[in-house]
Design an enzyme around this catalytic site. Structure first.
Site, PDB file in Angstrom:
ATOM      1  N   GLY A  10      -3.024   0.258   5.779  1.00 12.04           N
ATOM      2  CA  GLY A  10      -3.390  -0.977   5.097  1.00 12.04           C
ATOM      3  C   GLY A  10      -4.727  -1.523   5.572  1.00 12.04           C
ATOM      4  N   GLN A  11      -5.323  -2.364   4.740  1.00  8.20           N
ATOM      5  CA  GLN A  11      -6.642  -2.906   5.051  1.00  8.20           C
ATOM      6  C   GLN A  11      -6.638  -3.721   6.341  1.00  8.20           C
ATOM      7  OE1 GLN A  11      -8.838  -4.125   1.139  1.00  8.20           O
ATOM      8  NE2 GLN A  11      -6.674  -4.556   0.793  1.00  8.20           N
ATOM      9  N   ASP A  36      10.380   2.451   8.303  1.00  9.92           N
ATOM     10  CA  ASP A  36      10.271   2.144   6.886  1.00  9.92           C
ATOM     11  C   ASP A  36      10.811   0.737   6.643  1.00  9.92           C
ATOM     12  OD1 ASP A  36      10.298   2.015   4.141  1.00  9.92           O
ATOM     13  OD2 ASP A  36      11.317   3.928   3.839  1.00  9.92           O
ATOM     14  N   LEU A  37       9.957  -0.159   6.154  1.00  9.42           N
ATOM     15  CA  LEU A  37      10.382  -1.539   5.898  1.00  9.42           C
ATOM     16  C   LEU A  37      11.499  -1.626   4.858  1.00  9.42           C
ATOM     17  CD1 LEU A  37       7.066  -3.593   5.884  1.00  9.42           C
ATOM     18  CD2 LEU A  37       9.019  -3.955   7.383  1.00  9.42           C
ATOM     19  N   THR A  62       2.969  -4.617  -2.028  1.00  8.37           N
ATOM     20  CA  THR A  62       1.886  -5.431  -2.578  1.00  8.37           C
ATOM     21  C   THR A  62       1.563  -5.111  -4.031  1.00  8.37           C
ATOM     22  OG1 THR A  62       0.257  -3.870  -1.691  1.00  8.37           O
ATOM     23  CG2 THR A  62       0.824  -5.766  -0.315  1.00  8.37           C
ATOM     24  N   THR A 101       0.972 -14.881   1.718  1.00 10.48           N
ATOM     25  CA  THR A 101       0.045 -14.884   0.595  1.00 10.48           C
ATOM     26  C   THR A 101      -0.009 -16.224  -0.132  1.00 10.48           C
ATOM     27  OG1 THR A 101      -0.309 -13.878  -1.607  1.00 10.48           O
ATOM     28  CG2 THR A 101       1.938 -13.966  -0.814  1.00 10.48           C
ATOM     29  N   ASP A 102      -1.095 -16.437  -0.852  1.00 14.13           N
ATOM     30  CA  ASP A 102      -1.223 -17.598  -1.732  1.00 14.13           C
ATOM     31  C   ASP A 102      -0.268 -17.527  -2.919  1.00 14.13           C
ATOM     32  OD1 ASP A 102      -3.126 -15.375  -2.454  1.00 14.13           O
ATOM     33  OD2 ASP A 102      -3.285 -16.564  -4.270  1.00 14.13           O
ATOM     34  N   TYR A 125       6.700 -10.769  -6.760  1.00 14.70           N
ATOM     35  CA  TYR A 125       5.952 -10.549  -5.514  1.00 14.70           C
ATOM     36  C   TYR A 125       5.880 -11.834  -4.692  1.00 14.70           C
ATOM     37  CZ  TYR A 125       1.954 -10.121  -2.399  1.00 14.70           C
ATOM     38  OH  TYR A 125       1.127 -10.170  -1.296  1.00 14.70           O
ATOM     39  N   LYS A 129       7.621 -12.596  -1.005  1.00 16.75           N
ATOM     40  CA  LYS A 129       6.846 -12.979   0.172  1.00 16.75           C
ATOM     41  C   LYS A 129       7.300 -14.331   0.719  1.00 16.75           C
ATOM     42  CE  LYS A 129       3.806 -11.226   1.896  1.00 16.75           C
ATOM     43  NZ  LYS A 129       3.822 -10.325   3.097  1.00 16.75           N
TER      44      LYS A 129
END
Length: 304
Positions: A10-11, A36-37, A62, A101-102, A125, A129
């Site tokens: 991931g970034q 593994d999530l 994501t 996240t927003d 999503y 989250k």
């Protein structure tokens, strides 16, 4: 300091691993097939073996649009998985830093979102989250949750790399102009996470350092079209091909999942508590594009 990070490609995970090395720390990337999530039954064993001072819960489901057709998987990863990671941190008596996240907001606010604003996800999503935030806070009080938005980096799948790739074969692109936010470099997020981790470990009893925080980039509000134009302006200065931007509305680019119209978040709490103010997103974009072009230190980062 030794940190364990969920996710391997991931970034934020890649950015944080590199930042840790530069800071003289140690990072352990934890992901599939070892962990593994979606099936986190071995979380306690895996994280105990990593011997971390801090756990960073960065990995997530994501795929915003795909989540609409895979709600159970999205919740299993983003909610149940996040809770398992936080419980593992609690068992080890170490803090956990969880990325959110927003998209937990509905985007209807006129001004910037603050941590105490009522949430109202528009899709699966965002709901998953939000459930992940709640699972983390239930699992352990020793947690800092950082909400970020519009993340990009010199590697991985993101808006910057997509725009540059599309411009190779197209002269014009239609880009949404009625959704606003602040693009946030994963490199900046990684630096902030490291600072948060240092303070959490240095002050294990300080309640003010725990809880919800917004981590926005600095600089002015921007639409996706504004962001695209900034990307191509940077590309032009490097002699790279760009594209003309046609400004379109959200209704002109229908997607399975609805996006917040306003993703602007207020960063005054994390500035007050941690002393963290991320740079202007326009300056950070130049850094990322330097790395993409291979003209800056750190450009050896894995790009896929």
């Amino acid at each position: 300091m030794r940190i364990a990070i969920t996710g391997t490609s991931g970034q934020v995970a890649q950015s944080l691993a590199r930042h840790a090395a530069a800071a003289g720390g140690d990072a352990v990337l934890i992901g599939r097939p070892d962990f593994d999530l979606a099936a986190p039954d071995n979380a306690s064993t895996v994280f105990a073996a990593a011997r971390p001072d801090v756990i960073v819960s960065a990995a997530a489901y994501t795929a915003v649009d795909k989540a609409e057709s895979e709600p159970e998987l999205a919740h299993r990863i983003n909610a149940d998985g996040a809770g398992s990671v936080a419980r593992a941190a609690a068992a080890l008596n170490v803090p956990v830093i969880h990325l959110s996240t927003d998209y937990v907001f509905d985007g209807s606010k006129t001004g910037e979102w603050v941590e105490d604003d009522a949430t109202g996800p528009l899709g699966v999503y965002g709901a998953s989250k939000l459930a992940g935030e709640q699972a983390v806070l239930v699992a352990t009080p020793n947690a800092a949750i950082l909400r970020v938005s519009w993340v990009y980096a010199p590697f991985g799948a993101n808006f910057v790399r997509t725009m540059l790739r599309l411009a190779e074969t197209r002269d014009s692109l239609g880009v949404v102009a009625d959704q606003i936010g602040r693009p946030t470099s994963a490199l900046d997020i990684a630096s902030a996470i490291w600072q948060v981790a240092e303070q959490l470990t240095a002050h294990p009893q300080e309640a003010a350092l725990r809880g919800l925080f917004h981590l926005p980039a600095g600089g002015p509000a921007a639409s996706w079209a504004d962001f695209a134009e900034a990307i191509f302006a940077n590309a032009a200065r490097r002699g790279q091909k760009g594209a003309q931007i046609g400004r379109i509305g959200t209704a002109d680019y229908p997607t399975p999942a609805r996006r917040p119209a306003n993703s602007l978040m207020d960063g005054s709490k994390i500035a007050r508590v941690y002393g963290i103010n991320l740079p202007d997103w326009r300056r950070s974009l130049e850094v990322v594009m330097d790395q993409l072009a291979g003209t800056a230190p750190g450009s050896g980062l894995k790009k896929d």
